[in-house]
Design a protein around this motif. Structure first.
Motif, PDB file in Angstrom:
ATOM      1  N   GLY A  71       0.823  -1.208   0.000  1.00 47.77           N
ATOM      2  CA  GLY A  71       0.000   0.000   0.000  1.00 47.77           C
ATOM      3  C   GLY A  71       0.850   1.247   0.000  1.00 47.77           C
ATOM      4  N   ASN A  72       1.395   1.620  -1.150  1.00 51.37           N
ATOM      5  CA  ASN A  72       2.346   2.733  -1.202  1.00 51.37           C
ATOM      6  C   ASN A  72       1.716   4.079  -1.515  1.00 51.37           C
ATOM      7  N   MET A  73       0.401   4.152  -1.601  1.00 50.22           N
ATOM      8  CA  MET A  73      -0.333   5.420  -1.622  1.00 50.22           C
ATOM      9  C   MET A  73      -1.215   5.387  -0.380  1.00 50.22           C
ATOM     10  N   CYS A  74      -0.978   6.310   0.564  1.00 53.94           N
ATOM     11  CA  CYS A  74      -1.665   6.261   1.859  1.00 53.94           C
ATOM     12  C   CYS A  74      -2.427   7.546   2.149  1.00 53.94           C
ATOM     13  N   ALA A  75      -3.567   7.381   2.798  1.00 48.58           N
ATOM     14  CA  ALA A  75      -4.355   8.501   3.309  1.00 48.58           C
ATOM     15  C   ALA A  75      -4.314   8.426   4.830  1.00 48.58           C
ATOM     16  N   LEU A  76      -3.822   9.484   5.473  1.00 45.51           N
ATOM     17  CA  LEU A  76      -3.694   9.526   6.927  1.00 45.51           C
ATOM     18  C   LEU A  76      -4.644  10.564   7.504  1.00 45.51           C
TER      19      LEU A  76
ATOM     20  N   MET B  80     -11.346  15.522  -6.818  1.00 47.56           N
ATOM     21  CA  MET B  80     -10.633  14.307  -7.240  1.00 47.56           C
ATOM     22  C   MET B  80      -9.177  14.390  -6.796  1.00 47.56           C
ATOM     23  N   LEU B  81      -8.601  13.220  -6.582  1.00 49.98           N
ATOM     24  CA  LEU B  81      -7.199  13.089  -6.207  1.00 49.98           C
ATOM     25  C   LEU B  81      -6.498  12.382  -7.367  1.00 49.98           C
ATOM     26  N   PHE B  82      -5.537  13.051  -7.990  1.00 50.81           N
ATOM     27  CA  PHE B  82      -4.787  12.481  -9.109  1.00 50.81           C
ATOM     28  C   PHE B  82      -3.371  12.185  -8.628  1.00 50.81           C
ATOM     29  N   TRP B  83      -2.938  10.936  -8.825  1.00 51.91           N
ATOM     30  CA  TRP B  83      -1.667  10.502  -8.236  1.00 51.91           C
ATOM     31  C   TRP B  83      -0.905   9.641  -9.230  1.00 51.91           C
ATOM     32  N   GLY B  84       0.347  10.018  -9.487  1.00 49.71           N
ATOM     33  CA  GLY B  84       1.201   9.272 -10.399  1.00 49.71           C
ATOM     34  C   GLY B  84       1.984   8.198  -9.682  1.00 49.71           C
ATOM     35  N   SER B  85       2.312   7.160 -10.420  1.00 46.66           N
ATOM     36  CA  SER B  85       3.046   6.031  -9.860  1.00 46.66           C
ATOM     37  C   SER B  85       4.062   5.526 -10.878  1.00 46.66           C
ATOM     38  N   GLY B  86       5.233   5.173 -10.381  1.00 44.33           N
ATOM     39  CA  GLY B  86       6.224   4.528 -11.222  1.00 44.33           C
ATOM     40  C   GLY B  86       7.036   5.443 -12.104  1.00 44.33           C
ATOM     41  N   TYR B  87       6.941   6.762 -11.886  1.00 42.65           N
ATOM     42  CA  TYR B  87       7.746   7.690 -12.676  1.00 42.65           C
ATOM     43  C   TYR B  87       9.058   7.899 -11.944  1.00 42.65           C
ATOM     44  N   THR B  88      10.127   7.352 -12.462  1.00 39.45           N
ATOM     45  CA  THR B  88      11.422   7.473 -11.809  1.00 39.45           C
ATOM     46  C   THR B  88      12.209   8.615 -12.431  1.00 39.45           C
ATOM     47  N   ARG B  89      13.139   9.154 -11.664  1.00 37.30           N
ATOM     48  CA  ARG B  89      13.924  10.299 -12.128  1.00 37.30           C
ATOM     49  C   ARG B  89      14.996   9.897 -13.121  1.00 37.30           C
ATOM     50  N   ASN B  90      15.369   8.654 -13.106  1.00 41.65           N
ATOM     51  CA  ASN B  90      16.368   8.154 -14.047  1.00 41.65           C
ATOM     52  C   ASN B  90      16.187   6.650 -14.174  1.00 41.65           C
ATOM     53  N   ALA B  91      16.994   5.996 -14.969  1.00 37.68           N
ATOM     54  CA  ALA B  91      16.819   4.562 -15.211  1.00 37.68           C
ATOM     55  C   ALA B  91      17.043   3.732 -13.952  1.00 37.68           C
ATOM     56  N   ALA B  92      17.883   4.207 -13.068  1.00 41.98           N
ATOM     57  CA  ALA B  92      18.151   3.488 -11.819  1.00 41.98           C
ATOM     58  C   ALA B  92      17.447   4.201 -10.675  1.00 41.98           C
ATOM     59  N   CYS B  93      17.446   3.567  -9.525  1.00 46.34           N
ATOM     60  CA  CYS B  93      16.859   4.212  -8.352  1.00 46.34           C
ATOM     61  C   CYS B  93      17.665   5.445  -7.980  1.00 46.34           C
TER      62      CYS B  93
ATOM     63  N   ALA C 206       9.171   0.942 -11.822  1.00 48.32           N
ATOM     64  CA  ALA C 206       8.478   1.756 -12.817  1.00 48.32           C
ATOM     65  C   ALA C 206       7.194   1.061 -13.262  1.00 48.32           C
ATOM     66  N   ASN C 207       6.133   1.833 -13.455  1.00 46.41           N
ATOM     67  CA  ASN C 207       4.924   1.302 -14.074  1.00 46.41           C
ATOM     68  C   ASN C 207       4.144   2.390 -14.821  1.00 46.41           C
ATOM     69  N   ASP C 208       4.565   3.636 -14.694  1.00 46.58           N
ATOM     70  CA  ASP C 208       4.010   4.753 -15.464  1.00 46.58           C
ATOM     71  C   ASP C 208       2.486   4.774 -15.495  1.00 46.58           C
ATOM     72  N   LYS C 209       1.875   4.908 -14.325  1.00 47.26           N
ATOM     73  CA  LYS C 209       0.411   4.957 -14.222  1.00 47.26           C
ATOM     74  C   LYS C 209      -0.032   6.226 -13.519  1.00 47.26           C
ATOM     75  N   LEU C 210      -1.224   6.659 -13.864  1.00 42.03           N
ATOM     76  CA  LEU C 210      -1.869   7.782 -13.195  1.00 42.03           C
ATOM     77  C   LEU C 210      -3.199   7.287 -12.668  1.00 42.03           C
ATOM     78  N   PHE C 211      -3.419   7.484 -11.367  1.00 39.47           N
ATOM     79  CA  PHE C 211      -4.643   7.040 -10.720  1.00 39.47           C
ATOM     80  C   PHE C 211      -5.506   8.233 -10.348  1.00 39.47           C
ATOM     81  N   ALA C 212      -6.825   8.056 -10.380  1.00 39.95           N
ATOM     82  CA  ALA C 212      -7.778   9.091  -9.968  1.00 39.95           C
ATOM     83  C   ALA C 212      -8.684   8.503  -8.896  1.00 39.95           C
ATOM     84  N   PHE C 213      -8.762   9.204  -7.764  1.00 42.88           N
ATOM     85  CA  PHE C 213      -9.607   8.772  -6.653  1.00 42.88           C
ATOM     86  C   PHE C 213     -10.600   9.890  -6.345  1.00 42.88           C
TER      87      PHE C 213
END
Length: 195
Positions: free
Chosen positions: A131-136, A163-176, A185-192
């Protein structure tokens, strides 16, 4: 405002801190240091360190300014996340007294970005699983929900028209990025939808 690392020794008491100033005069009002002795430069990362402070901190400063959150009544909090993955809430009306602190639920480092809306703080994790997107809950730090995005989360979400728009898997470079223990990496955008 939030401050960064010191670049030299000795580390100051206002590094890795939230600092409050008078809006009209700029006068210093108070500060709350959330990590001591964090003196660091990128020169510390080279095989033969250059200009590396003796304190050689972990480079766990902040990636953004604190976010002001209304808690109800006259209560409010400044919420901020560190690169260590720790999220803090302090009371701006009590000289930065700590209200709560909580680590990244995935025990990962984090670029230190949060967003808040309707008394909820949204924090991501660089962990590429779980669960790497959290609401506290902003008042209690209770995890209200989490979502497994399938990729590392290196940003805070945007809140637009309920709405809450949240990106996932966008890395700053090829490595961590340096020091991060996961980089998926998974290059997804989620809307909640927001409550």
């Amino acid at each position: 405002v939030a401050t960064g690392d010191n670049y030299s020794d000795p580390p100051s008491k206002t590094s890795d801190a939230i600092v409050a100033m008078d809006l009209k005069t700029g006068a210093f009002l108070w500060s709350r240091q959330l990590l001591e002795n964090d003196a660091f430069t990128n020169g510390c990362l080279t095989p033969q360190p250059v200009n590396c402070p003796e304190a050689k901190g972990p480079d766990h400063d902040f990636g953004q300014p604190p976010v002001l959150v209304e808690l109800g009544g006259q209560n409010r909090a400044l919420v901020i996340a560190q690169k260590s993955g720790m999220v803090h809430a302090v009371d701006p009306d009590k000289k930065g007294a700590i209200l709560w602190q909580t680590p990244d639920p995935q025990a990962s480092k984090n670029p230190g970005f949060v967003t808040a809306a309707n008394g909820v703080v949204y924090a991501g994790s660089a962990a590429g699983s779980g669960g790497n997107m959290c609401a506290l809950d902003a008042a209690t730090r209770t995890v209200l929900w989490s979502f497994a995005s399938g990729g590392s989360v290196f940003s805070a979400p945007a809140v637009v028209h309920g709405m809450l728009f949240w990106g996932s898997g966008y890395t700053r470079n090829a490595a961590c990025p340096n020091g991060f223990n996961s980089c998926v990496a998974n290059d997804k955008l989620f809307a909640f939808g927001l409550p």
